[in-house]
Write an enzyme that holds these catalytic residues in place. Sequence first.
Site, short mmCIF file in Angstrom:
data_model
loop_
_atom_site.label_atom_id
_atom_site.label_comp_id
_atom_site.label_asym_id
_atom_site.label_seq_id
_atom_site.Cartn_x
_atom_site.Cartn_y
_atom_site.Cartn_z
N HIS A 97 -5.15 29.87 116.38
CA HIS A 97 -6.31 29.33 117.12
C HIS A 97 -6.68 30.24 118.28
O HIS A 97 -7.86 30.53 118.52
CB HIS A 97 -5.99 27.92 117.62
CG HIS A 97 -7.17 27.20 118.19
ND1 HIS A 97 -7.52 27.30 119.52
CD2 HIS A 97 -8.10 26.39 117.61
CE1 HIS A 97 -8.60 26.56 119.75
NE2 HIS A 97 -8.98 26.01 118.60
N SER A 268 -14.41 23.99 120.31
CA SER A 268 -13.58 25.13 120.74
C SER A 268 -14.35 26.43 120.65
O SER A 268 -14.37 27.23 121.60
CB SER A 268 -12.33 25.23 119.85
OG SER A 268 -11.39 24.23 120.14
#
Length: 382
Positions: A97, A268
């Site tokens: 991520h 995100s």
Amino acid sequence: MSRILVPAVVTALAVGAVLGAAAPSASDDVDRVARAGQWQLRAMRLPDAWRTSKGAGVVVAVLDTGVNGRHPDLAGAVIQGPDLTGVVRSPHRWGRHGTAMASLIAGRGHGDEREGGVLGVAPEAEVLSVRVTLDNGDPQRKMQRSGGRNALARGIRYAADHGAEVISMSLGGGRGSWEGSATEEEAVQYAIARGAVLVASSGNDGADANRKNFPAAYPGVIAVGAVDRRLAVAGFSNRQNYVSVVAPGTEIVTADGRRSYVIGDGTSSAAAMVAGVAALIRSAHPSLSPYHVRRAIELSTRKRPADGHSRAYGHGVVDAVLALRAAARLDVPASGGAAPEPNFCEAPPSSRAPVVAGMVMLVAAMSARVLVTQRRRRRDAT
């Protein structure tokens, strides 16, 4: 325990079916398909913005799961900071991520003339990787609760103390993130006082509980929601009063920790892109305060709500070109020293004219009073 937002959708780029192209036969075809899938480059008008700034000289701290600096799109762009999770790094599940977010901020592409791979919003910026949480699905996440206590707050302070001018936090959506903490809020204010611009994702449960999400909800943080290709707010994007702006957050191609690419949806990605815009501004206008960088981003949006702000869009869709223009207008040296900046918890003063007018009236009244007193004294003397 720090948290990572659960992406709304993540799909491995394996490759053609996702982007509507024929399956490539070589890795360079994958690289070209990845670049072709970056619809946000045009939506945010980044090629035009790069004529003014590419983020050179700016360090963006990525507080996340770690960043794989060996990915070809991030070669030479990553400064490795500390691992604050308290967990030994797994060789198989690490930094996916964080690598994805770093590529959206400072990805440089690769290949001939860097025509392949992912380009970030600020391709000449550097990334400071500070590991504060573990990837979703990592079996070691349970071990972080004790060893990684206050990891996010510590990471914010570390970044502020080690030269980060922008701090990107695509975090939230987990245990403890709905209430926030005094330790984290104090760290946020510490970083702002040190001159850092803080950016965070607004949250991905807008279609369900739509809860308040931290660190996005802390005062002074630029909270970012997500829009789709039509610049409509994504269904998963949280709708809250603290939302500052929105940016592309669906079907986003990013670098993957395994030297490949993935496509995902989530706030995100939107937050990482706005952190990149902040880096563009900081590079072009290094003297601007965090408050003025934020205002430049918020005042220069497209699809701006009629009353200037809404829970879904915030102040509107980020436009990199307009943000740089707004920053240039705000970057005007004040004669005789800069005026004090407004506190993030207060509304900025609307105008100094009433204050000046009041002072003029007060001086006039005092002058008239002195004149009357002098005349009275003269009459008393006669």
